[in-house]
Design a protein around this motif. Structure first.
Motif, PDB file in Angstrom:
ATOM      1  N   PHE A   1     -95.921  16.421   2.720  1.00  0.00           N
ATOM      2  CA  PHE A   1     -96.081  17.782   3.245  1.00  0.00           C
ATOM      3  C   PHE A   1     -95.261  17.978   4.521  1.00  0.00           C
ATOM      4  CE2 PHE A   1     -98.461  20.993   5.749  1.00  0.00           C
ATOM      5  CZ  PHE A   1     -98.322  22.062   4.873  1.00  0.00           C
ATOM      6  N   VAL A   2     -95.301  16.992   5.412  1.00  0.00           N
ATOM      7  CA  VAL A   2     -94.511  17.081   6.652  1.00  0.00           C
ATOM      8  C   VAL A   2     -93.025  17.173   6.328  1.00  0.00           C
ATOM      9  CG1 VAL A   2     -93.777  15.767   8.701  1.00  0.00           C
ATOM     10  CG2 VAL A   2     -96.211  15.942   8.132  1.00  0.00           C
ATOM     11  N   PHE A   3     -92.580  16.384   5.339  1.00  0.00           N
ATOM     12  CA  PHE A   3     -91.169  16.408   4.950  1.00  0.00           C
ATOM     13  C   PHE A   3     -90.777  17.771   4.373  1.00  0.00           C
ATOM     14  CE2 PHE A   3     -87.669  15.620   1.934  1.00  0.00           C
ATOM     15  CZ  PHE A   3     -86.759  14.987   2.782  1.00  0.00           C
ATOM     16  N   ILE A   4     -91.642  18.340   3.536  1.00  0.00           N
ATOM     17  CA  ILE A   4     -91.375  19.660   2.946  1.00  0.00           C
ATOM     18  C   ILE A   4     -91.265  20.723   4.036  1.00  0.00           C
ATOM     19  CG2 ILE A   4     -92.356  21.500   1.503  1.00  0.00           C
ATOM     20  CD1 ILE A   4     -93.614  19.221  -0.214  1.00  0.00           C
ATOM     21  N   ILE A   5     -92.222  20.728   4.969  1.00  0.00           N
ATOM     22  CA  ILE A   5     -92.219  21.703   6.061  1.00  0.00           C
ATOM     23  C   ILE A   5     -90.983  21.510   6.956  1.00  0.00           C
ATOM     24  CG2 ILE A   5     -93.440  22.487   8.138  1.00  0.00           C
ATOM     25  CD1 ILE A   5     -94.714  23.323   5.458  1.00  0.00           C
ATOM     26  N   TYR A   6     -90.635  20.253   7.227  1.00  0.00           N
ATOM     27  CA  TYR A   6     -89.460  19.952   8.064  1.00  0.00           C
ATOM     28  C   TYR A   6     -88.188  20.503   7.419  1.00  0.00           C
ATOM     29  CZ  TYR A   6     -85.689  17.228  10.178  1.00  0.00           C
ATOM     30  OH  TYR A   6     -84.516  16.848  10.781  1.00  0.00           O
ATOM     31  N   LYS A   7     -88.039  20.294   6.092  1.00  0.00           N
ATOM     32  CA  LYS A   7     -86.846  20.785   5.386  1.00  0.00           C
ATOM     33  C   LYS A   7     -86.767  22.309   5.433  1.00  0.00           C
ATOM     34  CE  LYS A   7     -84.418  18.751   2.679  1.00  0.00           C
ATOM     35  NZ  LYS A   7     -83.033  18.244   2.776  1.00  0.00           N
ATOM     36  N   ILE A   8     -87.926  22.967   5.293  1.00  0.00           N
ATOM     37  CA  ILE A   8     -87.959  24.434   5.380  1.00  0.00           C
ATOM     38  C   ILE A   8     -87.612  24.881   6.803  1.00  0.00           C
ATOM     39  CG2 ILE A   8     -89.455  26.474   5.245  1.00  0.00           C
ATOM     40  CD1 ILE A   8     -91.028  25.031   3.022  1.00  0.00           C
ATOM     41  N   TRP A   9     -88.152  24.170   7.801  1.00  0.00           N
ATOM     42  CA  TRP A   9     -87.957  24.519   9.217  1.00  0.00           C
ATOM     43  C   TRP A   9     -86.485  24.461   9.630  1.00  0.00           C
ATOM     44  CZ3 TRP A   9     -90.856  26.583  13.005  1.00  0.00           C
ATOM     45  CH2 TRP A   9     -90.406  26.471  14.320  1.00  0.00           C
TER      46      TRP A   9
END
Length: 300
Positions: free
Chosen positions: A191-199
């Motif tokens: 989840f952190v990786f997904i949010i980071y990529k979106i960010w």
């Protein structure tokens, strides 16, 4: 009559599982424009969401009790890491046009199971299984020497899945709750990786391609359903039949890689695959023969 119907449904479930696993490379190819790490993160996250919903719907809510047991918790942490690595390398293999090498890994997997059984569980081999193990090992060595390149993807896929199976066997937990916890343990990182990529603006998710968004969400379903079918099938049919049917998946992968995606099937690969198939024939024949002996002894 009821038992016969249950047995037939077992074969249907198992066929569905192995067929789905076999054609899964086609689905991953739809996401070939997305990095393997991002696909893996979505596969973990959406698998957890789907499995959590499934367990809630079927009123199976004893997940926290499993985590409270130290031995079970340690087993699940280990298996979650192993399945995460296995998924990641499989996605990488498909999206870098190495489906043939990935299929070899799943052909080697039953032999790797035998090897681990000897080393860890002190299992004894009959002559046929020993010959199968020797033949499969020779095939890998030959491929490495003649091909000039160690088949690391094949070996990693075979070893991680064999170790995953060993951990699952010794833990003795139902497949669906176990996978839900395994994905739960990996989900925070995913989840952190997904949010980071979106960010940072490099995510394929919510990037304007609606189909890509749908495919990434569907990774949870294409992961969970085959495992559910496999678990249902394993409860209903003999282990020997299940062992024989497991070669459907890598055989379909091989055909898809060569016929659909035009991957090269080199001379040395053909020889190595031939040796692996002979090893699998010996392995399967031995397993069926031993199962028949056990059943006959019970009758007598």
């Amino acid at each position: 009559m009821e038992k016969s119907k249950d047995n037939k449904m077992g074969y249907v479930y198992a066929m569905q599982a192995f067929f789905a696993w076999g054609i899964l490379p086609i689905f991953w190819k739809l996401l070939s424009h997305v990095s393997a790490f991002e696909i893996l993160a979505h596969r973990i996250f959406w698998s957890f969401i789907f499995l959590a919903f499934f367990l809630f719907w079927t009123r199976q809510s004893k997940l926290l009790n499993l985590l409270k047991q130290k031995k079970t918790r340690n087993s699940l942490i280990t298996s979650s890491l192993l399945i995460g690595v296995n998924w990641g390398f499989f996605i990488y293999a498909v999206n870098t046009n190495q489906i043939v090498e990935a299929s070899l890994g799943y052909y080697i997997n039953p032999i790797a199971n035998v090897f681990l059984g000897i080393l860890v569980l002190n299992e004894k081999l009959d002559k046929l299984k020993f010959a199968a193990l020797l033949l499969a090992s020779t095939a890998v060595i030959y491929l490495t020497i003649d091909y000039g390149k160690f088949p690391w993807i094949s070996i990693l896929l075979a070893c991680t899945f064999a170790l995953y199976g060993l951990v699952k066997k010794t833990a003795g937990i139902d497949a669906i709750p176990a996978l839900c916890i395994e994905t739960l343990l990996l989900t925070p990182l995913a989840f952190v990786f997904i949010i980071y990529k979106i960010w940072i603006g490099t995510s394929a998710f919510f990037a304007g391609n609606f189909l890509t968004d749908i495919y990434l969400i569907l990774t949870g379903i294409v992961t969970s359903f085959p495992l559910y079918w496999f678990a249902k099938g394993a409860q209903r049919i003999p282990l020997s039949a299940l062992g024989f049917m497991q070669y459907i998946g890598p055989s379909l992968m091989l055909l898809i890689g060569v016929l659909i995606y035009k991957e090269k099937f080199r001379h040395e690969q053909a020889i190595a695959f031939g040796m692996i198939w002979c090893a699998l024939f010996l392995y399967t024949f031995s397993m069926i023969r031993n199962t028949k002996r056990i059943l006959k002894s019970k009758v007598n």
